[in-house]
Write a protein that holds these residues in place. Structure first.
Motif, PDB file in Angstrom:
ATOM      1  N   VAL A 355       0.860  -1.190   0.000  1.00 49.19           N
ATOM      2  CA  VAL A 355       0.000   0.000   0.000  1.00 49.19           C
ATOM      3  C   VAL A 355       0.896   1.241   0.000  1.00 49.19           C
ATOM      4  CG1 VAL A 355      -1.859   1.236   1.166  1.00 49.19           C
ATOM      5  CG2 VAL A 355      -1.718  -1.259   1.374  1.00 49.19           C
ATOM      6  N   PRO A 356       0.788   2.072  -1.039  1.00 39.84           N
ATOM      7  CA  PRO A 356       1.603   3.295  -1.067  1.00 39.84           C
ATOM      8  C   PRO A 356       1.365   4.115   0.205  1.00 39.84           C
ATOM      9  CG  PRO A 356       0.547   2.956  -3.175  1.00 39.84           C
ATOM     10  CD  PRO A 356      -0.036   1.928  -2.238  1.00 39.84           C
ATOM     11  N   SER A 357       2.452   4.527   0.835  1.00 41.21           N
ATOM     12  CA  SER A 357       2.360   5.114   2.172  1.00 41.21           C
ATOM     13  C   SER A 357       3.266   6.332   2.308  1.00 41.21           C
ATOM     14  CB  SER A 357       2.795   4.084   3.221  1.00 41.21           C
ATOM     15  OG  SER A 357       2.065   2.878   3.092  1.00 41.21           O
ATOM     16  N   VAL A 358       2.728   7.379   2.926  1.00 42.77           N
ATOM     17  CA  VAL A 358       3.572   8.532   3.259  1.00 42.77           C
ATOM     18  C   VAL A 358       3.311   8.936   4.699  1.00 42.77           C
ATOM     19  CG1 VAL A 358       3.462   9.403   0.878  1.00 42.77           C
ATOM     20  CG2 VAL A 358       1.999  10.412   2.629  1.00 42.77           C
ATOM     21  N   LEU A 359       4.286   9.610   5.262  1.00 42.26           N
ATOM     22  CA  LEU A 359       4.150  10.160   6.616  1.00 42.26           C
ATOM     23  C   LEU A 359       4.288  11.675   6.498  1.00 42.26           C
ATOM     24  CD1 LEU A 359       5.639   8.741   9.861  1.00 42.26           C
ATOM     25  CD2 LEU A 359       6.122  11.125   9.284  1.00 42.26           C
ATOM     26  N   VAL A 360       3.334  12.399   7.077  1.00 44.10           N
ATOM     27  CA  VAL A 360       3.361  13.863   7.018  1.00 44.10           C
ATOM     28  C   VAL A 360       3.650  14.414   8.405  1.00 44.10           C
ATOM     29  CG1 VAL A 360       2.126  15.924   6.258  1.00 44.10           C
ATOM     30  CG2 VAL A 360       1.544  13.709   5.280  1.00 44.10           C
ATOM     31  N   GLU A 361       4.666  15.237   8.503  1.00 43.86           N
ATOM     32  CA  GLU A 361       4.905  15.992   9.738  1.00 43.86           C
ATOM     33  C   GLU A 361       4.301  17.368   9.475  1.00 43.86           C
ATOM     34  OE1 GLU A 361       6.226  15.022  12.610  1.00 43.86           O
ATOM     35  OE2 GLU A 361       7.229  13.132  12.100  1.00 43.86           O
ATOM     36  N   LEU A 362       3.230  17.699  10.208  1.00 37.33           N
ATOM     37  CA  LEU A 362       2.434  18.874   9.855  1.00 37.33           C
ATOM     38  C   LEU A 362       3.014  20.179  10.375  1.00 37.33           C
ATOM     39  CD1 LEU A 362      -0.835  16.997  10.527  1.00 37.33           C
ATOM     40  CD2 LEU A 362      -0.230  17.971   8.308  1.00 37.33           C
ATOM     41  N   GLY A 363       4.052  20.092  11.164  1.00 33.41           N
ATOM     42  CA  GLY A 363       4.669  21.297  11.706  1.00 33.41           C
ATOM     43  C   GLY A 363       5.388  20.930  12.981  1.00 33.41           C
ATOM     44  N   TYR A 364       5.978  21.952  13.633  1.00 27.86           N
ATOM     45  CA  TYR A 364       6.781  21.697  14.830  1.00 27.86           C
ATOM     46  C   TYR A 364       6.085  22.195  16.085  1.00 27.86           C
ATOM     47  CZ  TYR A 364      10.703  20.159  12.062  1.00 27.86           C
ATOM     48  OH  TYR A 364      11.501  19.446  11.229  1.00 27.86           O
TER      49      TYR A 364
END
Ligand code: ZN
Length: 404
Positions: A355-364
């Motif tokens: 399953v194509p997968s990404v991880l998003v860090e939305l900010g600090y």
């Protein structure tokens, strides 16, 4: 299909937990050092059954309780005393709340007992920890109160009853299934913001907004890996994507960094070679979720916590890469992003082989301005708009490719 089943199980489990734990709370947590021993005391409004054990690699002590609320001062603000390093508290799984104590060295439970209410205090659980040789600590068996066995059995029965109520599969029709994974949860708070806000709560709120936005298009059915404040092992997160035949998996996070001026969102895909030292460090941090939650990793530590990922799993990476590139583009139109926004590292949660997968860090959360933004509806909506646009573009590309 399984999405509905999962949601129903979760909903019923919540009902059950609430019934069991109506207004039951931890009112205080205290620590003290007596000679060699570090005494850990939990005070409740009503007596609770418990189970306690120590773990090694890293050294931790765990106290499991029914689903009770924490009304004491925030666990991360407690002083470090004796053997006790950091302290965490939260739901480990439905019906089981967990206290995880990071230990400064290997230890064993020297004694444990309960105290009835009295002297101005509510009922208490007392656990005494003492230093031990590493092999002694590793061989320690769990201890429990006499009432724990009956509680565990009741919990087991109600969860199997709940599972059998799950409805048969209902089709998603021609809607595509997208799995959103709000990071952390329960006993694993994730990053802690400058004002004390937890990453697990920030990403849960964003997942809710994004789910609504995606489903409003009529093109997607969205499944959340968790829909409440509960810990979920990393491998179970991507397992959800397999179980519901998802076509896309998006893990949502918000990082913290020692440099408080650092701001902006970034997108990560899986690689056995990190794009830079920062990305490698971030993956190592995110991969620690199971350790933080006090999961017993003996037997699969290497697989879960390793940041070196099997090259054989890179076949879906091309699609992950395309989605990440589109997402970077769409995010940059809505919110501030880091330089080199798309980065690579060995995140265990992205290990899904198909399953194509990404991880998003939305900010600090370590940055005052980012933290403030991340808590607003407006920011949640901007992020959701960007993600929805990227998901649309991604599937348009998939459709084009399958037609040609
Ligand atoms: Zn995170």
């Amino acid at each position: 299909m399984k999405a509905c089943a999962l949601a129903l199980v979760a909903a019923l489990a919540v009902g059950m937990g609430a019934q069991d734990a109506a207004a039951q709370t931890i009112v205080d947590a205290r620590m003290g050092v007596h000679e060699e021993r570090t005494r850990f005391v939990l005070e409740f409004d009503r007596a609770q059954p418990y189970r306690a054990f120590v773990l090694t690699g890293p050294n931790r002590a765990v106290i499991d309780l029914p689903d009770v609320e924490w009304r004491a001062a925030a666990p991360h603000t407690k002083p470090m005393v004796g053997l006790v390093g950091n302290l965490r508290y939260g739901l480990f799984r439905p019906g089981v709340s967990r206290v995880v104590i990071d230990l400064k060295g290997p230890a064993r439970i020297a004694s444990h007992f309960t105290l009835d209410a009295g002297g101005g205090s509510g009922p208490r659980i007392v656990v005494d920890l003492e230093p031990a040789a590493p092999d002694v600590a590793a061989a320690e068996e769990p201890v429990q109160s006499p009432q724990w066995a009956a509680y565990a059995e009741r919990l087991e029965r109600s969860s199997s009853a709940v599972a059998s109520l799950a409805p048969p599969a209902s089709a998603a029709g021609d809607r595509r299934i997208v799995v959103l994974d709000p990071g952390h949860g329960g006993v694993d708070p994730g990053a802690i913001g400058v004002s004390g806000v937890y990453e697990k709560d920030i990403v849960m709120a964003i997942a809710g907004t994004l789910k609504r936005e995606l489903e409003a298009t009529g093109r997607y059915e969205v499944v959340l890996t968790r829909d409440r404040d509960v810990y979920l092992p990393l491998r179970e997160r991507y397992q959800v994507a397999h179980d519901v035949n998802a076509e896309l998996f998006v893990s949502l996070h918000a990082d913290s960094h020692p440099s408080r001026s650092l701001r902006g969102a970034s997108v990560y895909t899986l690689s056995d070679t990190a794009s830079d030292a920062e990305a490698a460090a971030l993956a190592a941090k995110e991969n620690k979720s199971d350790v933080i939650a006090g999961a017993d990793l003996s037997g699969y530590t290497a697989e879960v916590s390793s940041i070196l990922i099997d090259l054989a799993q890179q076949s879906v990476n091309e699609n992950s890469w395309h989605f990440a590139e589109m997402l970077v583009d769409d995010l940059a139109r809505e919110v501030r992003v880091l330089n080199n926004t798309h980065r690579f590292a060995g995140f265990a949660v992205l290990k899904s082989p198909n399953v194509p997968s990404v991880l998003v860090e939305l900010g600090y959360l370590s940055n005052r301005d980012d933290e403030k933004l991340l808590r607003t509806d407006a920011y949640r909506e901007r992020v959701s708009r960007a993600l929805t646009r990227a998901v649309d573009r991604y599937f348009e590309r998939q459709d084009r490719l399958s037609r040609s």
